[in-house]
Design an enzyme around this catalytic site. Structure first.
Site, PDB file in Angstrom:
ATOM      1  N   GLY A  12       1.540  -4.819  -2.620  1.00  0.00           N
ATOM      2  CA  GLY A  12       1.261  -6.085  -1.939  1.00  0.00           C
ATOM      3  C   GLY A  12       1.787  -7.306  -2.673  1.00  0.00           C
ATOM      4  O   GLY A  12       2.201  -8.276  -2.038  1.00  0.00           O
ATOM      5  N   ASN A  13       1.813  -7.254  -4.027  1.00  0.00           N
ATOM      6  CA  ASN A  13       2.240  -8.439  -4.791  1.00  0.00           C
ATOM      7  C   ASN A  13       3.753  -8.695  -4.694  1.00  0.00           C
ATOM      8  O   ASN A  13       4.212  -9.760  -5.079  1.00  0.00           O
ATOM      9  CB  ASN A  13       1.811  -8.329  -6.265  1.00  0.00           C
ATOM     10  CG  ASN A  13       2.523  -7.223  -7.003  1.00  0.00           C
ATOM     11  OD1 ASN A  13       2.797  -6.160  -6.445  1.00  0.00           O
ATOM     12  ND2 ASN A  13       2.837  -7.454  -8.257  1.00  0.00           N
ATOM     13  N   LYS A 130     -11.566   3.334   7.057  1.00  0.00           N
ATOM     14  CA  LYS A 130     -10.712   2.219   6.648  1.00  0.00           C
ATOM     15  C   LYS A 130     -10.933   1.029   7.590  1.00  0.00           C
ATOM     16  O   LYS A 130     -10.596   1.098   8.776  1.00  0.00           O
ATOM     17  CB  LYS A 130      -9.254   2.707   6.704  1.00  0.00           C
ATOM     18  CG  LYS A 130      -8.260   1.740   6.203  1.00  0.00           C
ATOM     19  CD  LYS A 130      -7.885   1.952   4.757  1.00  0.00           C
ATOM     20  CE  LYS A 130      -6.915   0.853   4.357  1.00  0.00           C
ATOM     21  NZ  LYS A 130      -7.062   0.363   3.022  1.00  0.00           N
ATOM     22  N   LYS A 215       0.046   4.256   1.508  1.00  0.00           N
ATOM     23  CA  LYS A 215       1.485   4.142   1.261  1.00  0.00           C
ATOM     24  C   LYS A 215       1.909   4.865  -0.025  1.00  0.00           C
ATOM     25  O   LYS A 215       3.032   5.348  -0.125  1.00  0.00           O
ATOM     26  CB  LYS A 215       1.941   2.687   1.249  1.00  0.00           C
ATOM     27  CG  LYS A 215       1.544   1.883   0.020  1.00  0.00           C
ATOM     28  CD  LYS A 215       2.760   1.399  -0.761  1.00  0.00           C
ATOM     29  CE  LYS A 215       2.458   0.665  -2.029  1.00  0.00           C
ATOM     30  NZ  LYS A 215       1.174   0.514  -2.582  1.00  0.00           N
ATOM     31  N   LYS A 278      -2.881   5.726  -6.439  1.00  0.00           N
ATOM     32  CA  LYS A 278      -1.577   5.674  -7.133  1.00  0.00           C
ATOM     33  C   LYS A 278      -1.480   6.812  -8.151  1.00  0.00           C
ATOM     34  O   LYS A 278      -0.456   7.504  -8.236  1.00  0.00           O
ATOM     35  CB  LYS A 278      -1.382   4.334  -7.839  1.00  0.00           C
ATOM     36  CG  LYS A 278      -1.325   3.164  -6.862  1.00  0.00           C
ATOM     37  CD  LYS A 278      -1.013   1.857  -7.559  1.00  0.00           C
ATOM     38  CE  LYS A 278      -1.372   0.678  -6.694  1.00  0.00           C
ATOM     39  NZ  LYS A 278      -0.871   0.719  -5.312  1.00  0.00           N
TER      40      LYS A 278
END
Ligand code: ADP
Ligand code: MG
Length: 316
Positions: A12-13, A130, A215, A278
């Site tokens: 996102g960053n 979610k 993702k 992650k």
């Protein structure tokens, strides 16, 4: 397939720096900064495949869709995913085009709108968790449940929200297309937002489903399918930490798969929904035969690949 394939999942960053910088123009500028680092890697001879997050961007489309529903049709969640793949892919393509031009690199970048098959038997569909879209009051939530078949939950006194399933990625539908583009030396952008989740019917026909795929897990599957030499997760931290945010926090340079699994099982180290998926995505890649996984931030992508920083996860 060529050697030196790196799959880079950008977080996102790389698109939104902070709440004050969310416009399309701001996102374009942020994307451009990450593209400088990616182009640096490409100039060293890496064949890069890029994936990206899309959570806030899907949120923006849903909000517009909700606000204008008295006048226009709403946008289904799978179409929101495809829309963001196109728009974010466009920003990446243009920034990469300019980077390649400025560096004299004779390359093209292209986005593949990517469908990712999920299983109707995935337990996530029994437990949609979610949250998606805006908060609603109870009346609106009940109306959505009855008329649109939404799953809705009360969120700790803050109001009601729609929840959808987050199933595991099973198959990247456009895998062979992505491979043939890489073989032609093209920089591919794929599985944006984890891919558009699709279900196959008994005959094998596909249909979009209202779900979201993580993702990092989808990027890991892509990295395995491509036999990538490196799987890189670019996020907001230079390294992964143990006891993150606690006084005894400890930054990690290296983890083996066994250590990573043990720390995940221990809990309390890698936050659910952010760092845990992650680390899991890296474990999955390595257990499927991958050799190197790296977690770092956009500024350090090149240094991390050179072994100078980042958290490196390997089998041994
Ligand atoms: P992305 O958009 O890149 O997926 P996320 O916010 O989902 O980013 O996840 C990255 C964030 O996870 C980091 O910015 C950091 O705040 C947080 N985080 C949670 N646990 C850890 C940890 N153990 N080590 C480092 N960062 C962590
Ligand atoms: Mg995330």
């Amino acid at each position: 397939m060529p050697n030196n394939i790196a799959v880079i999942a950008i977080g996102g960053n790389s698109l939104i720096k902070d709440k004050q910088h969310q416009s399309v123009e701001d996102q374009y500028i942020a994307t451009g900064e990450t593209c400088q680092h990616i182009a640096g890697l490409i100039s060293q001879g890496w064949n890069v495949v890029i994936s990206h997050g899309n959570g806030p961007q899907v949120g923006f489309i849903l909000r517009r869709s909700e606000l204008s529903r008295h006048e226009l049709h709403e946008v289904p969640l799978d179409a929101c995913g495809a829309d963001t793949q196109g728009a974010i892919g466009y920003a990446l393509q243009q920034n990469l085009y300019n980077q390649f031009r400025q560096r004299g690199i004779n390359k093209n970048a292209v986005t593949v709108v990517t469908q990712v098959e999920v299983s109707a038997d995935d337990p996530a569909f029994q437990n949609p968790s979610k949250p998606i879209g805006s908060f609603m009051d109870e009346d609106a939530a009940m109306q959505r449940q009855e008329q649109d078949g939404w799953h809705v939950v009360e969120d700790a006194g803050r109001g009601w929200r729609r929840v959808v399933a987050s199933p595991k990625p099973v198959r990247i539908v456009e895998e062979s297309v992505i491979k043939s583009l890489i073989e032609q030396g093209i920089t591919v952008i794929a599985v944006g937002g984890g891919g558009v989740p699709v279900l196959a019917d008994a005959e094998g026909n596909l249909r979009g489903t209202a779900a979201v795929i993580d993702k990092d897990l989808a990027s890991s599957l892509l990295a395995s399918d491509l036999g990538a030499d490196a799987f890189i997760i670019s996020t907001a931290v230079e390294k992964v930490a143990l006891n993150y945010g606690k006084p005894n926090q400890q930054w990690l340079n290296h983890l083996t798969v066994a250590q990573a699994k043990a720390y995940l099982a221990e809990g309390g180290h890698f936050a659910k929904g952010s760092m845990a998926p992650k680390v899991q995505a890296c474990i999955d890649f390595l257990e499927r035969g991958g050799k190197r996984a790296i977690i770092t931030n956009p500024e350090n992508i090149e240094r991390a690949v050179a072994g100078e920083t980042g958290t490196h996860i390997t089998n041994e």
